[in-house]
Design an enzyme around this catalytic site. Structure first.
Site, PDB file in Angstrom:
ATOM      1  N   GLU A 256       0.887  -1.169   0.000  1.00 14.24           N
ATOM      2  CA  GLU A 256       0.000   0.000   0.000  1.00 14.24           C
ATOM      3  C   GLU A 256       0.919   1.210   0.000  1.00 14.24           C
ATOM      4  O   GLU A 256       1.555   1.502   1.014  1.00 14.24           O
ATOM      5  CB  GLU A 256      -0.863   0.020   1.266  1.00 14.24           C
ATOM      6  CG  GLU A 256      -1.770  -1.178   1.428  1.00 14.24           C
ATOM      7  CD  GLU A 256      -2.921  -1.173   0.446  1.00 14.24           C
ATOM      8  OE1 GLU A 256      -3.197  -0.132  -0.179  1.00 14.24           O
ATOM      9  OE2 GLU A 256      -3.540  -2.228   0.281  1.00 14.24           O
ATOM     10  N   CYS A 295      -2.842   8.883   3.376  1.00 14.65           N
ATOM     11  CA  CYS A 295      -2.525   8.351   2.052  1.00 14.65           C
ATOM     12  C   CYS A 295      -3.671   8.631   1.088  1.00 14.65           C
ATOM     13  O   CYS A 295      -3.480   8.654  -0.119  1.00 14.65           O
ATOM     14  CB  CYS A 295      -2.258   6.860   2.133  1.00 14.65           C
ATOM     15  SG  CYS A 295      -3.575   5.973   2.992  1.00 14.65           S
TER      16      CYS A 295
HETATM   17  P1  NAP Z   1       8.362   4.893   4.638  1.00 18.40           P
HETATM   18  O1  NAP Z   1       9.498   5.781   4.934  1.00 18.40           O
HETATM   19  O2  NAP Z   1       8.340   4.198   3.337  1.00 18.40           O
HETATM   20  O3  NAP Z   1       8.311   3.829   5.844  1.00 18.40           O
HETATM   21  C1  NAP Z   1       7.265   2.908   5.956  1.00 18.40           C
HETATM   22  C2  NAP Z   1       7.701   1.755   6.822  1.00 18.40           C
HETATM   23  O4  NAP Z   1       8.723   1.015   6.154  1.00 18.40           O
HETATM   24  C3  NAP Z   1       8.284   2.178   8.160  1.00 18.40           C
HETATM   25  O5  NAP Z   1       7.860   1.277   9.144  1.00 18.40           O
HETATM   26  C4  NAP Z   1       9.780   2.044   7.919  1.00 18.40           C
HETATM   27  O6  NAP Z   1      10.516   1.824   9.085  1.00 18.40           O
HETATM   28  C5  NAP Z   1       9.807   0.819   7.039  1.00 18.40           C
HETATM   29  N1  NAP Z   1      11.016   0.647   6.254  1.00 18.40           N
HETATM   30  C6  NAP Z   1      11.788   1.598   5.690  1.00 18.40           C
HETATM   31  N2  NAP Z   1      12.784   1.016   4.985  1.00 18.40           N
HETATM   32  C7  NAP Z   1      12.627  -0.326   5.119  1.00 18.40           C
HETATM   33  C8  NAP Z   1      13.346  -1.463   4.628  1.00 18.40           C
HETATM   34  N3  NAP Z   1      14.406  -1.320   3.846  1.00 18.40           N
HETATM   35  N4  NAP Z   1      12.913  -2.690   4.985  1.00 18.40           N
HETATM   36  C9  NAP Z   1      11.832  -2.858   5.770  1.00 18.40           C
HETATM   37  N5  NAP Z   1      11.110  -1.806   6.265  1.00 18.40           N
HETATM   38  C10 NAP Z   1      11.507  -0.564   5.929  1.00 18.40           C
HETATM   39  O7  NAP Z   1       6.975   5.678   4.726  1.00 18.40           O
HETATM   40  P2  NAP Z   1       6.472   6.671   5.875  1.00 18.40           P
HETATM   41  O8  NAP Z   1       7.230   7.937   5.729  1.00 18.40           O
HETATM   42  O9  NAP Z   1       6.419   5.993   7.184  1.00 18.40           O
HETATM   43  O10 NAP Z   1       4.952   6.875   5.454  1.00 18.40           O
HETATM   44  C11 NAP Z   1       4.498   7.863   4.582  1.00 18.40           C
HETATM   45  C12 NAP Z   1       4.140   7.300   3.246  1.00 18.40           C
HETATM   46  O11 NAP Z   1       3.249   6.209   3.405  1.00 18.40           O
HETATM   47  C13 NAP Z   1       3.407   8.279   2.366  1.00 18.40           C
HETATM   48  O12 NAP Z   1       3.974   8.238   1.094  1.00 18.40           O
HETATM   49  C14 NAP Z   1       1.974   7.778   2.336  1.00 18.40           C
HETATM   50  O13 NAP Z   1       1.267   8.077   1.161  1.00 18.40           O
HETATM   51  C15 NAP Z   1       2.168   6.323   2.485  1.00 18.40           C
HETATM   52  N6  NAP Z   1       0.999   5.702   3.077  1.00 18.40           N
HETATM   53  C16 NAP Z   1       0.238   4.856   2.321  1.00 18.40           C
HETATM   54  C17 NAP Z   1      -0.894   4.270   2.852  1.00 18.40           C
HETATM   55  C18 NAP Z   1      -1.740   3.320   2.068  1.00 18.40           C
HETATM   56  O14 NAP Z   1      -2.570   2.651   2.678  1.00 18.40           O
HETATM   57  N7  NAP Z   1      -1.598   3.208   0.774  1.00 18.40           N
HETATM   58  C19 NAP Z   1      -1.265   4.534   4.176  1.00 18.40           C
HETATM   59  C20 NAP Z   1      -0.467   5.383   4.923  1.00 18.40           C
HETATM   60  C21 NAP Z   1       0.663   5.959   4.356  1.00 18.40           C
HETATM   61  P3  NAP Z   1      11.162   3.048   9.917  1.00 18.40           P
HETATM   62  O15 NAP Z   1      10.050   3.937  10.316  1.00 18.40           O
HETATM   63  O16 NAP Z   1      11.793   2.323  11.036  1.00 18.40           O
HETATM   64  O17 NAP Z   1      12.115   3.692   8.961  1.00 18.40           O
END
Ligand code: NAP
Length: 513
Positions: A256, A295
């Site tokens: 997602e 999101c």
């Molecule tokens: P993110 O930086 O991509 O991080 C998301 C999750 O992935 C965090 O738990 C992060 O851990 C983890 N992560 C990062 N690198 C990883 C790796 N190499 N291996 C495994 N896990 C890893 O996103 P965010 O900044 O938290 O969230 C914002 C984004 O999410 C926005 O773009 C938003 O649109 C999107 N979003 C989408 C939805 C949907 O349902 N489609 C819902 C909510 C948000 P750490 O925090 O420990 O780095």
């Protein structure tokens, strides 16, 4: 300094070393630290497979549904405490925090209700059986059974409670143990919810584990019975989808990701129509709720070219009804973004959008100390500028894009987002609406149509509902969650059983009413 621990392999464990800081985005103060360094991820996965999975599968669907109902009530009891945490670590206003926490308890309750109808057989019948041979002696029937692995849930920072529990609800009901990993920067609420889940004693040991910090080498431990459901940015989603071990073992992965959601005003809607009020109210709500960090929030606002000035004025007036301030102050409806990095990213994003669009209100300059961003509305100078359809600015920011009023032009522009979670449109014209829906549906997980007739009862398009699917193709990650019992498909194996009818149909066919 508070240190948040992980619930791993049957005990609460603190990570080694200093850990990552969790900040209060209003003051910049560090409120806690957390990390997973030193936690044995192999042991975590084995604990889920060997202890949690078997215990969950010994429960019937109806028993697992009752467990979800109990979890919903236990988390709801801590609602006020969790709301306060959302302000301290996340910058949530009271309304924002409620949206997250009530979303979690509401989804658990909804899955409790979907699940209680599933009865006490250890599998689900899938569709009708069919005759395969010359006569009905040779028969086929699809069933779905819980997979024998573990569900790893990696969540984004913006919904620490809902994001975690909507995924857990589906997996636990399906009979699959979970390992929950929240976004680290806002993990305080998730950590407290995890504590409540563990202390409730409702979930069998090993069926719910919680990793508060980096995933470390967790994904290297998974195999073909396991699955990963990820929510976050497209960039991280791509890394997870391409993770070598996951690819090698064909581990199921659901992504997602982000989406450049659009709201479209059709030309037939006049300023006096209820649909017009709904349109203006929903766009402003999406910009301000969770400081635009949903999101599903609207990023592009398509308006017939000759209506742009009118919409600009109405939206500015509506944004004035969302006062910005400290999240815990009464009356605040727009808090800061969740952390310093998010603050820097949003300001940079506004700068990039302003290369192709005029800033009407707000802008990249912070209005005060802390991670605050003014609600920022822009008007595109050129509807075809690629960045409008590519760049997600994850904050209280939206861009008005003029179009010629036809459903065809709206569809063309909306679909340039290359796959979205939700698109909303406002029209009382059934013919325009039908052309629009059929044009955008292949590119979207949800299409939300606003009109005078439903305005009074409408829930806003940014709200994800447990009974309807959430996710979207292409850019949005290509995943799908929720959708009532559809949400269990990811965690179950569909198997076609073939054999003598009385055995196949009698054992696996739909139960008698
Ligand atoms: P993110 O930086 O991509 O991080 C998301 C999750 O992935 C965090 O738990 C992060 O851990 C983890 N992560 C990062 N690198 C990883 C790796 N190499 N291996 C495994 N896990 C890893 O996103 P965010 O900044 O938290 O969230 C914002 C984004 O999410 C926005 O773009 C938003 O649109 C999107 N979003 C989408 C939805 C949907 O349902 N489609 C819902 C909510 C948000 P750490 O925090 O420990 O780095």
């Amino acid at each position: 300094m508070q240190v948040l621990s992980s619930y791993a392999a049957g005990q609460w464990q603190e990570g080694q070393g200093e850990g990552a800081p969790l900040e209060n985005p209003t003051t910049g103060e560090i409120v806690a630290r957390t990390g997973t360094a030193g936690i044995d991820m192999r042991a975590v996965v084995e604990h889920a497979r060997e202890v949690g999975g078997p215990a969950l599968r010994r429960m019937t669907f109806a028993e697992r549904a009752a467990m979800l109902k109990g979890l919903s009530a236990a988390i709801h009891e801590a609602r006020e405490e969790l709301i306060d945490m959302g302000a301290v670590n996340g910058g949530n206003t009271r309304g924002d925090a409620k949206f997250d926490i009530d979303g979690a308890t509401g989804t658990l309750a909804a899955y409790a209700s979907f699940g209680k109808r599933l009865g006490d057989r250890p599998f689900l019948t899938d569709g009708d059986g069919m005759q395969l041979g010359r006569t009905a002696r040779f028969w086929g029937q699809h069933v779905r059974v819980p997979r024998r692995g573990v569900a790893v849930h990696i969540n984004a920072f913006n919904f620490p409670a809902w994001g975690m529990m909507e995924k857990a609800a589906c997996a636990l009901l399906a009979g699959v143990p979970v390992i929950e990993k929240p976004g680290t920067s806002t993990a305080l609420i998730a950590w407290r919810v995890a504590q409540i889940v563990v202390e409730s004693g409702l979930v069998p040991e090993g069926a719910f584990q919680f990793l508060c910090g980096s995933a470390g080498d967790l994904l290297d431990q998974l195999d073909g019975q396991d699955c990963v459901a990820f929510t976050g940015s497209a960039a991280t989603g791509m890394k997870i989808k391409g993770h070598e071990n996951l690819v090698r073992h064909n581990v199921r992965v659901n992504v997602e990701a982000d989406s450049i959601n659009a709201a479209v005003l059709a030309p037939d809607v006049d300023s006096g129509d209820e649909a017009f009020g709904l349109f203006v109210g929903n766009v402003a709500l999406d910009m301000c709720q969770k400081a635009g960090q949903k999101c599903t929030a609207v990023r592009r606002v398509l308006v017939p070219s000759d209506r742009v000035d009118e919409v600009k004025a109405e939206l500015m007036a509506e944004l004035g009804r969302h006062p910005q301030g400290e999240p815990q102050e009464k009356g605040t409806r727009l808090g800061p973004v969740a952390h310093s990095q998010a603050h820097a990213d949003v300001r940079e994003g506004i700068g990039r959008l302003s290369e192709v669009a005029d800033v009407i209100t707000g802008g990249a300059e912070p209005p005060r100390d802390g991670c605050f961003v003014s609600p920022t509305l822009l008007v595109a100078r050129d509807a075809d500028a690629g960045i409008l359809h590519e760049l997600e600015v994850f904050g209280p920011v939206a861009t008005i894009i003029p179009y010629d009023g036809s459903a065809e032009h709206a569809v063309d522009l909306v679909n340039r987002g290359e796959g979205g979670l939700v698109v909303s449109a406002y029209s009382n014209d059934a013919s325009w609406s039908e052309s629009f829906v059929l044009g955008v549906a292949p590119y979207h997980g949800r299409v939300w149509m606003g009109s005078d007739r439903m305005a009074e009862q409408a829930l806003p398009p940014g709200m994800v509902l447990p009974g309807l699917v959430h996710g979207g193709p292409g850019r949005a990650g290509g995943g799908e969650e929720l959708g009532a019992l559809r949400g269990l498909e990811f965690y179950t194996q569909r198997t076609a059983i073939q054999g003598f009818k009385s055995f196949v149909d009698g054992t696996f066919g739909a139960p008698a009413e």
